[in-house]
Design an enzyme around this catalytic site. Structure first.
Site, mmCIF file in Angstrom:
data_model
loop_
_atom_site.group_PDB
_atom_site.id
_atom_site.type_symbol
_atom_site.label_atom_id
_atom_site.label_comp_id
_atom_site.label_asym_id
_atom_site.label_seq_id
_atom_site.Cartn_x
_atom_site.Cartn_y
_atom_site.Cartn_z
ATOM 1 N N ARG A 37 30.483 -6.102 -0.292
ATOM 2 C CA ARG A 37 31.776 -6.211 -0.986
ATOM 3 C C ARG A 37 32.910 -5.575 -0.178
ATOM 4 O O ARG A 37 34.050 -6.023 -0.263
ATOM 5 C CB ARG A 37 31.690 -5.563 -2.366
ATOM 6 C CG ARG A 37 30.886 -6.420 -3.318
ATOM 7 C CD ARG A 37 30.800 -5.787 -4.675
ATOM 8 N NE ARG A 37 30.248 -6.738 -5.614
ATOM 9 C CZ ARG A 37 29.604 -6.404 -6.707
ATOM 10 N NH1 ARG A 37 29.441 -5.135 -7.026
ATOM 11 N NH2 ARG A 37 29.146 -7.330 -7.511
ATOM 12 N N LYS A 202 18.615 -18.677 -20.425
ATOM 13 C CA LYS A 202 18.988 -19.014 -21.796
ATOM 14 C C LYS A 202 20.092 -20.062 -21.871
ATOM 15 O O LYS A 202 21.107 -19.948 -21.189
ATOM 16 C CB LYS A 202 19.494 -17.747 -22.487
ATOM 17 C CG LYS A 202 18.424 -16.721 -22.723
ATOM 18 C CD LYS A 202 19.023 -15.570 -23.468
ATOM 19 C CE LYS A 202 17.961 -14.558 -23.842
ATOM 20 N NZ LYS A 202 18.582 -13.353 -24.400
ATOM 21 N N GLY A 352 25.442 -14.552 -8.634
ATOM 22 C CA GLY A 352 24.188 -14.161 -9.273
ATOM 23 C C GLY A 352 22.975 -14.753 -8.591
ATOM 24 O O GLY A 352 22.887 -14.783 -7.366
ATOM 25 N N GLY A 375 29.755 -13.458 -13.280
ATOM 26 C CA GLY A 375 30.457 -13.677 -14.552
ATOM 27 C C GLY A 375 31.776 -14.390 -14.360
ATOM 28 O O GLY A 375 32.135 -15.289 -15.123
HETATM 29 P P1 AMP Z 1 20.255 -16.434 -15.732
HETATM 30 O O1 AMP Z 1 20.593 -14.994 -15.581
HETATM 31 O O2 AMP Z 1 20.489 -16.978 -17.092
HETATM 32 O O3 AMP Z 1 20.863 -17.293 -14.630
HETATM 33 O O4 AMP Z 1 18.695 -16.524 -15.565
HETATM 34 C C1 AMP Z 1 18.034 -16.189 -14.382
HETATM 35 C C2 AMP Z 1 16.640 -15.777 -14.726
HETATM 36 O O5 AMP Z 1 16.016 -16.829 -15.433
HETATM 37 C C3 AMP Z 1 15.801 -15.510 -13.502
HETATM 38 O O6 AMP Z 1 15.432 -14.154 -13.497
HETATM 39 C C4 AMP Z 1 14.599 -16.420 -13.702
HETATM 40 O O7 AMP Z 1 13.381 -15.782 -13.397
HETATM 41 C C5 AMP Z 1 14.645 -16.742 -15.164
HETATM 42 N N1 AMP Z 1 13.969 -17.997 -15.475
HETATM 43 C C6 AMP Z 1 14.216 -19.205 -14.955
HETATM 44 N N2 AMP Z 1 13.335 -20.101 -15.418
HETATM 45 C C7 AMP Z 1 12.485 -19.436 -16.234
HETATM 46 C C8 AMP Z 1 11.351 -19.832 -17.004
HETATM 47 N N3 AMP Z 1 10.925 -21.080 -16.990
HETATM 48 N N4 AMP Z 1 10.748 -18.883 -17.744
HETATM 49 C C9 AMP Z 1 11.178 -17.609 -17.748
HETATM 50 N N5 AMP Z 1 12.252 -17.192 -17.038
HETATM 51 C C10 AMP Z 1 12.886 -18.097 -16.297
#
Ligand code: AMP
Length: 395
Positions: A37, A202, A352, A375
């Site tokens: 950064r 999610k 991210g 974010g």
């Molecule tokens: P996000 O922060 O919403 O972008 O989610 C990223 C996280 O989602 C990562 O740590 C992944 O390991 C997790 N992830 C992606 N696919 C799956 C899955 N099928 N089951 C559980 N975790 C998942």
């Protein structure tokens, strides 16, 4: 509307009050473990110094309790590291808008650099307090924002300070300009087909992103655990996959809104445990056995998504296709990353996990833009705009 850039203003003999993001990770001995950064702001910093200006830098670090000094949140190590990178002394003020900051700011000569102590030690920062903002604004002749990752928060150093500068120039730095160029201008006027890939854990975190992308894209490809909530909405069997049953109705609404634009996985790589050495199998989407969970998109989906990406004019990617931290469930994410790297499309990688995946695979130079703010990039993909940018001068 493009914003006025630091290179558009004459900084000779001027004090540039610049908001940077020096929120760097520190170990227990207060050593910086990743200075990316700080390095990312060097082009803007050097542009001011090379043209005979001086700099007063403001940043936050971590989440200290306002009104309370704690050494682990001090920016002193960042001043030292910046000094090493610039090859010259960087002064450090032990307060932010107090006597030390003011006397050091007053005495600045062309080519000098001063870093103020963590703005979040001051109660006025999170409150966007006008008095605090005025105190800071008085120190500079020109305001510059180069802190993209912080722009979604209208804190004093990002919002009240530029307002308090009045008629003085308020400009963007090179880092912020690049983020805005890709995450607002490019996606507003994309080369088509415009393809978005959205993954991650999610669906609830990314409802607004998917909804906005369905309006502006030609295809939205879904991966990650969120795909299983869509599968549930279609009446599929999801075994013990990570799902959000209370978001099924919402998934149905997004499917209706998206029609042919929304692409869901056709197969799933699943395991009987959340571990690398679990028993694994590839099944059709919606046919996950009861004692298995979906951990990645399957090979047919990976190939189909890669084909769509290869034909794209513009690609935006946010979120992994599976548990990419745990091989072999990184294969879907790798296939998508490879397709993006291979394509001639303008490619924008959200901050991210997708940014980490692109970096881990060494594809950083093969994409158009890797965002520095998770974010903040999501907020722009949701179609939001930032008050902190709106208050800056137009070009
Ligand atoms: P996000 O922060 O919403 O972008 O989610 C990223 C996280 O989602 C990562 O740590 C992944 O390991 C997790 N992830 C992606 N696919 C799956 C899955 N099928 N089951 C559980 N975790 C998942």
């Amino acid at each position: 509307m493009p914003k006025k850039l630091i290179s558009d203003v004459d900084v000779k003999g001027q004090k540039v009050l610049m908001r940077v993001d020096f929120n760097v990770p520190l170990d227990e001995n207060l050593n910086i473990t990743d200075d990316l950064r700080i390095r990312a702001t060097l082009p803007t910093i050097n542009s001011v110094l090379d043209r005979g200006g001086s700099l007063i830098l403001m940043s936050h670090l971590g989440r200290p309790t306002a009104g309370q000094f704690e050494e682990k949140f001090s920016l002193k190590p960042a001043a030292e590291r910046l000094g090493e990178l610039l090859g010259k002394e960087v002064q450090f003020a032990t307060d932010t808008d107090g006597p030390d900051a003011k006397s050091k700011a007053d005495a600045l000569q062309p080519g000098d650099v001063l870093l103020l102590e963590n703005v979040r030690f001051c109660p006025g920062e999170k409150k966007d307090d006008p008095e605090f903002s005025k105190n800071l604004a008085e120190m500079g002749d020109i305001y510059c924002n180069d802190a993209f990752g912080s722009c979604a928060k209208p804190d004093a150093s990002l919002h009240g300070v530029p307002l308090a500068m009045g008629d003085k120039p308020k400009v963007v730095g090179f880092l912020l300009e690049k983020e805005l160029k890709y995450l607002t201008e490019t996606i507003a006027n994309p080369t088509r087909p415009f393809v978005a890939i959205v993954g991650g854990a999610k669906v609830s975190d990314k409802i607004n992103v998917i909804s906005n992308l369905l309006e502006i894209c030609d295809k939205v490809l879904i991966g990650g655990a969120m795909a299983y909530t869509f599968s549930l909405a279609k009446g599929g069997q999801v075994g013990k996959s990570l799902v959000e049953p209370d978001k099924v109705e919402l998934a149905k609404e997004l499917m209706e809104k998206g029609g042919d634009k929304l692409e869901l996985p056709t197969d799933t790589h699943c395991g009987d445990d959340f571990s690398a050495d679990c028993n694994k199998q590839v099944v059709q989407a919606g046919e996950i056995p009861d004692d298995f969970e979906g951990l990645d998109i399957g090979p047919d989906t990976a190939k189909a998504y890669a084909d769509i990406v290869r034909g794209a004019g513009t690609v935006v990617w946010n979120g992994p296709m599976g548990v990419f931290e745990m091989p072999p469930f990184d294969e879907g994410t790798k296939a998508v990353a490879q397709a993006i790297a291979d394509s001639d499309a303008v490619s924008i990688i959200g901050g991210g996990d997708s940014a980490s995946a692109i970096k881990q695979l060494g594809f950083e130079d093969k994409v158009s833009h890797v965002s520095t703010g998770g974010g903040a990039s999501l907020a722009l993909l949701e179609g939001k705009s930032f008050e902190t940018v709106a208050v800056l001068d137009e070009a």
